[in-house]
Design an enzyme around this catalytic site. Structure first.
Site, short mmCIF file in Angstrom:
data_model
loop_
_atom_site.label_atom_id
_atom_site.label_comp_id
_atom_site.label_asym_id
_atom_site.label_seq_id
_atom_site.Cartn_x
_atom_site.Cartn_y
_atom_site.Cartn_z
CB VAL A 114 -0.94 -0.01 1.16
CG1 VAL A 114 -1.88 -1.10 1.10
CG2 VAL A 114 -0.32 -0.23 2.29
CB SER A 115 0.58 4.43 -1.71
OG SER A 115 0.60 3.52 -3.07
CB THR A 116 -0.18 6.39 2.38
OG1 THR A 116 -1.55 6.28 2.38
CG2 THR A 116 0.44 7.17 1.56
#
Length: 197
Positions: free
Chosen positions: A11-13
């Protein structure tokens, strides 16, 4: 004995939810990174690659979750399949095993290139939007992390001798942000209108 199904998700963040990735897909072991696609530091991916053995299958939601770019994608798939590990992409409904047909190899390159192109287009649209908003005076960049009262309190605590690292931890900001608030506080005029510095 059949190999394990090793899941990998990224996941990106820290705020993004992993639930949608590999939802309902059976895996024996799961590895999850919380990093952007361009980030080279993906410790859980490295761990998953070390963990996977001959006969195992690495299961990933989609190609863009596994790799930063097309070269990265081809390298990872080639390394894994060379060790006898199958690579399964759920979204694309593709599995690579090392004895892939020329059509599968072409699909890997084409779909990887499409993912890379989409990512670059999103970034370009984002930059254009920011430029338009700046020109219209509507873009302010990142919002302040602390209220004026918190910023003044932080600066006071720093002047009292507290460490930057401790302040950053207490206020949930970076050390660079602490330095910025301290510098801004020194430049701000006091009640008599004289800069504090």
């Amino acid at each position: 004995m059949t190999g394990q199904r090793v899941g990998y998700q990224r996941v990106s963040t820290v705020d993004q939810n992993t639930e949608r990735q590999l939802d309902g897909v059976p895996v024996d072991q799961m590895f999850t990174d919380k990093a952007s696609g361009k980030d080279t530091n993906r410790p859980q991916l490295a761990e998953a690659l070390r963990y996977a053995r001959k006969g195992d299958t690495l299961v990933v939601h989609s190609m863009d979750r596994l790799a930063r770019n097309l070269d990265d994608l081809r390298r990872i798939v080639r390394e894994l399949t060379g060790q006898g590990v199958r690579v399964e992409f759920v979204k694309e409904s593709l599995t690579f095993s090392g004895d892939d047909s020329p059509m599968n190899t072409l699909l890997l390159s084409m779909l990887g290139a499409v993912s890379e192109f989409e990512r670059s287009m999103i970034l370009e649209r984002q930059r254009e939007g920011i430029a338009i908003a700046k020109a219209a005076g509507k873009y302010r960049g990142g919002q302040p992390k602390l209220s004026d009262a918190q910023a003044a309190e932080l600066a006071g605590r720093k002047q009292a001798g507290e460490s930057v690292a401790a302040l950053a931890r207490d206020y949930g900001v970076s050390r660079q942000t602490v330095y910025r608030y301290v510098a801004e506080n020194e430049q701000a005029p006091n009640a008599e209108g004289v800069p504090r510095g």
